[in-house]
Structure formats: structure tokens, C-alpha cells
Design a protein around this motif. Structure first.
Motif, PDB file in Angstrom:
ATOM      1  N   THR A  73      16.582  -8.619  39.565  1.00 43.82           N
ATOM      2  CA  THR A  73      15.981  -7.347  39.948  1.00 43.82           C
ATOM      3  C   THR A  73      17.016  -6.510  40.685  1.00 43.82           C
ATOM      4  O   THR A  73      17.544  -6.934  41.708  1.00 43.82           O
ATOM      5  N   PRO A  79      20.667  -4.241  37.442  1.00 47.13           N
ATOM      6  CA  PRO A  79      20.658  -5.696  37.608  1.00 47.13           C
ATOM      7  C   PRO A  79      22.064  -6.296  37.655  1.00 47.13           C
ATOM      8  O   PRO A  79      22.323  -7.214  38.435  1.00 47.13           O
ATOM      9  N   LYS A 133      14.895 -12.527  40.845  1.00 50.08           N
ATOM     10  CA  LYS A 133      13.896 -11.589  40.323  1.00 50.08           C
ATOM     11  C   LYS A 133      12.691 -11.564  41.240  1.00 50.08           C
ATOM     12  O   LYS A 133      12.194 -12.624  41.646  1.00 50.08           O
ATOM     13  N   SER A 134      12.234 -10.384  41.568  1.00 49.76           N
ATOM     14  CA  SER A 134      11.091 -10.239  42.458  1.00 49.76           C
ATOM     15  C   SER A 134       9.896 -11.019  41.930  1.00 49.76           C
ATOM     16  O   SER A 134       9.496 -10.862  40.774  1.00 49.76           O
TER      17      SER A 134
END
Length: 236
Positions: A73, A79, A133-134
Motif C-alpha cells: 500500500t 507502491p 498492505k493495509s
């Protein structure tokens, strides 16, 4: 630094003339000498090693960009820039010896770069993060870059699992048990539905192996020499 009270170029002038930079601050014009950096600074062995390391990291990013776009993210950037931000130090250490050999005249390929990073990752298994990644658990590189990466949800019932492969295809196990497959290959799209779930993914554009490019995650290419096509950010 000197304040300019009377000058023919005007009260709110800015710019550089003959090594003197003019700028305005709080309605007043100031002048200061412009520092010069001798070209020799960029020609030292240490500088060329740093340049080689940066080049190798860009090649590494380009090689895995389809995956990184889906496993990292971005924060105030793309990214790939985020990947560089969190892994730059470890990647630099992994590639330093290879960069020394390159500066010494050796040929270096992407295979050499990936091997050096893989060796370092095996020795330092919590240094290079390939999933950030969130909403999902972090994953670290522990050897060669895996053919597929599984992302597990870090909250809730942990039933949302995303698997990303190097070709950009993404498999999602949804909370209801359905499985969705979406493809990000070339300019086409692919929809595959199992157990009632569906997902459609597409990616337009392709790879660009020279120069630099800007674009978006749904368009444009990527470039090992000058960053990637995610956004307009540059990693300097």
C-alpha cells in the motif's frame, strides 16, 4: 545573505544571475551565492557504487512491479516508492558487493541482482518486506522471490486471503467461501468465478524497458532506469 533594497531587476524578483540567487521573503528581496558542487564529487568510487546500487534496485523493482502493486500500500506515493522506502537500506546492503564488482568492470544481470537479494534475504529473513498492505499481515522475503505470495487478513475472521503471482493474476478467497480470480496481463481482462464469487481485473498498457515513464496503476508502463509507471514520484 544580503537584503536587496534597491535593484534594477525589481522588488519581487527571483532566479539566479552569475552565481547569485535572488529570492523574495516576506515582501523583501534577498540575494545569496549559489553553491557549486564539483563534478569530481560524482566520479568517486563510492559515488559510482551508490549509483550502481540505485540502478540495481530499480531493475529489481521493475522485475516484480506487477506483484508489488498488489502487495504494498503506497503512502503519499506509489507502491513501488513505498517498497523502496521500507526496504532501501536492506537492498543496498544486499547489493553492495555486486555494485563493487560492477564498478570494477564486471557485467551484472537481473539474475545476478535477484540472486544477491535472495542470499541476503535468507541470511536476514525479517529485513525485506514484500507484503505491506493495509489490513493484511506483513510478509518478508526469506530466499528467492516466491512464485506466489499469500496475503492473510490481519483482522476479523481471517477468511479473506489474496494470492498474487508474478504474472499479475490475483486469487481471492472471500468471506463467504467463494473464490475469485482476476488477471492483470496485458491490455485484456479475465473473469473467473467459482462457488458463486466473481471478480474482474484488468490492466492496460505494458512494460517499458527503457527511459522513464509516468502513468497510473491502470495504465502506462514501468521502467527500471527511472522509476515506475505508478505515479509521478521519483526515488532520488
Amino acid at each position: 545573505m544580503a537584503q536587496i533594497k534597491q535593484v534594477g531587476i525589481g522588488r519581487k524578483s527571483s532566479g539566479t544571475i552569475d552565481g547569485i540567487t535572488y529570492y523574495t521573503l516576506n515582501g523583501k528581496t534577498y540575494a545569496r551565492s549559489t553553491p557549486t558542487i564539483p563534478a569530481s564529487v560524482f566520479n568517486t568510487t563510492e559515488a559510482r557504487i551508490r549509483q550502481a546500487i540505485f540502478k540495481f534496485i530499480q531493475m529489481h523493482l521493475k522485475h516484480h512491479l506487477r506483484t508489488i502493486r498488489q502487495t504494498v500500500t503506497g503512502k503519499n506515493g506509489s507502491p513501488s516508492n513505498r517498497y523502496y522506502s521500507i526496504n532501501g537500506k536492506a537492498l543496498s546492503l544486499a547489493l553492495h558487493t555486486l555494485a563493487e564488482q560492477y564498478v570494477g568492470g564486471a557485467d551484472v544481470t537481473i539474475t545476478d541482482i535477484e540472486a544477491a537479494i535472495s542470499t541476503y534475504a535468507a541470511e536476514h529473513p525479517t529485513s525485506i518486506k514484500i507484503v505491506s498492505k493495509s489490513g493484511y499481515q506483513d510478509v518478508y522475503l526469506t530466499g528467492p522471490w516466491p512464485a506466489t505470495i499469500t496475503l492473510n487478513a490481519s483482522a476479523g475472521d481471517n477468511t479473506v486471503i489474496i494470492t498474487v503471482n508474478e504474472h499479475g493474476e490475483q486469487t481471492v478467497i472471500n468471506t463467504d467461501g467463494s473464490v475469485s480470480v482476476s488477471g492483470n496481463q496485458g491490455s485484456g481482462s479475465n473473469t473467473n468465478n467459482t462457488n458463486g464469487g466473481s471478480s474482474t481485473g484488468s490492466e492496460t498498457g505494458g512494460d517499458n524497458t527503457g527511459g522513464s515513464s509516468t502513468g497510473s496503476d491502470t495504465g502506462g508502463g514501468n521502467n527500471p532506469g527511472g522509476g515506475d509507471g505508478d505515479d509521478d514520484d521519483n526515488m532520488n
